[in-house]
Scaffold this active site. Structure first.
Site, mmCIF file in Angstrom:
data_model
loop_
_atom_site.group_PDB
_atom_site.id
_atom_site.type_symbol
_atom_site.label_atom_id
_atom_site.label_comp_id
_atom_site.label_asym_id
_atom_site.label_seq_id
_atom_site.Cartn_x
_atom_site.Cartn_y
_atom_site.Cartn_z
ATOM 1 N NE ARG A 72 33.714 39.701 -29.244
ATOM 2 C CZ ARG A 72 34.736 39.993 -28.453
ATOM 3 N NH1 ARG A 72 35.520 39.040 -28.016
ATOM 4 N NH2 ARG A 72 34.973 41.235 -28.091
ATOM 5 C CG HIS A 115 35.112 35.697 -22.925
ATOM 6 N ND1 HIS A 115 34.693 36.953 -23.283
ATOM 7 C CD2 HIS A 115 35.764 35.215 -24.012
ATOM 8 C CE1 HIS A 115 35.077 37.234 -24.524
ATOM 9 N NE2 HIS A 115 35.734 36.182 -24.983
ATOM 10 C CD GLU A 169 32.313 38.375 -21.592
ATOM 11 O OE1 GLU A 169 33.507 38.380 -21.948
ATOM 12 O OE2 GLU A 169 31.494 37.500 -21.957
#
Length: 314
Positions: free
Chosen positions: A233, A280, A262
């Site tokens: 994370r 991601h 993001e």
């Protein structure tokens, strides 16, 4: 029997949307223009929330759903869910561990290889005709070097197993030494782990205790020849310190799949040539995403059927 009302926080692939719609009455929070008014109108009906790891469910959302019983997270990370608010209201929380572990580990290894061997630049070298003018600059090997794994949970363990295939010297940090990792060196201090590593993988779950655990001291210890790989994370890394270290070459390079804010990442990243940027997508395979979606639905179905949750967090 009336289908339970579910608040869907973010979109899912069609293969998940269709069975979710069949099993539940779904209210699409992400499609609402005025989200506050939307919640005010349907919140009292909502018994479950289906969300994604990066979206979570904050206190305001939870409080707007007074009949809420369960939050089912599509993803292994649940740090974006306000667990304190859930505890206060007796709301259960689930996530989707295990089904994504191997794909996340795979991408971490791929990022290490790609960045260390300069594969993005090498492909561009071929496409733009530079190869005809000379050889591509030499890069650094991976096999036989030193790797550190910060967080030897499910994903960290799978990363380390893969690293062993490259005959690497492997060390790890965690809250305690792990009996299942007798062949790897335990280093309690993240700074010391970074100091003995050429590649530092961040595979920690995010929490208040791990926030910015990768700070300027860790980055300096990793050093000008070191590489940071984050498949956990964004909050586990002090992003400002990371950008400073990359810009000043205190840190050699980084490979990142997650970012603060993001998808609107800090534009400073875009000016750097020593960082590999990924959107991601560590769990982004068709097989894993289908398994994740099914586990989200199965947890919701188990709860409303009065059965034990399959993968409870809370």
């Amino acid at each position: 029997m009336q289908r339970p009302h579910i608040l869907q926080v973010g979109p899912y692939p069609a293969w998940d949307e269709e069975p979710l719609n069949e099993a539940f009455t779904v209210h699409r929070y992400f499609a609402a223009d005025d989200k506050q008014a939307f919640l005010a109108g349907i919140g009292s009906q909502v018994r479950g929330i289906a969300t994604r790891g990066e979206l979570g469910a904050n206190r305001a959302m939870i409080e707007a759903c007074p009949s809420l019983e369960v939050v089912s997270v599509y993803g292994v990370g649940f740090d974006a869910v306000d667990l304190a608010a859930c505890r206060e209201r007796g709301v259960r929380v689930t996530n989707t561990p295990d089904v994504l572990t191997n794909d996340v580990a795979d991408l971490g290894i791929a990022m290490m290889l790609c960045q260390s061997r300069g594969m993005i630049g090498a492909e561009r070298w071929v496409r733009d005709g530079s190869w005809a003018k000379g050889l591509y600059p030499l890069k650094r090997r991976v096999w036989g070097r030193r790797a550190g794994v910060l967080g030897l949970g499910r994903i960290g363990y799978e990363v380390a197993k893969r690293l062993a295939g490259f005959d690497m010297d492997i060390a790890y940090s965690d809250v305690a030494q792990k009996d299942f990792a007798p062949d790897w060196t335990f280093v309690a201090d993240p700074v010391e782990l970074a100091r003995r590593s050429d590649f530092l993988f961040v595979t920690l779950a995010a929490s208040a205790a791990t926030r910015h655990i990768v700070n300027k001291d860790v980055l300096a210890a990793l050093g000008e020849d070191g590489m940071l790989i984050n498949i956990s994370r964004a909050s586990n890394i002090d992003e400002d310190a990371l950008l400073d270290a990359l810009e000043t070459k205190v840190l050699g390079s980084a490979a990142l799949d997650v970012f603060e804010g993001e998808p609107k990442l800090n534009p400073r990243f875009l000016a750097l040539d020593n960082v590999l940027l990924q959107p991601h997508h560590a769990s982004g395979t068709i097989e894993t995403r289908k398994a994740m979606g099914k586990l989200v639905r199965d947890n919701l179905a188990a709860h409303f059927a009065g059965q034990p949750l399959l993968t409870p967090v809370l």
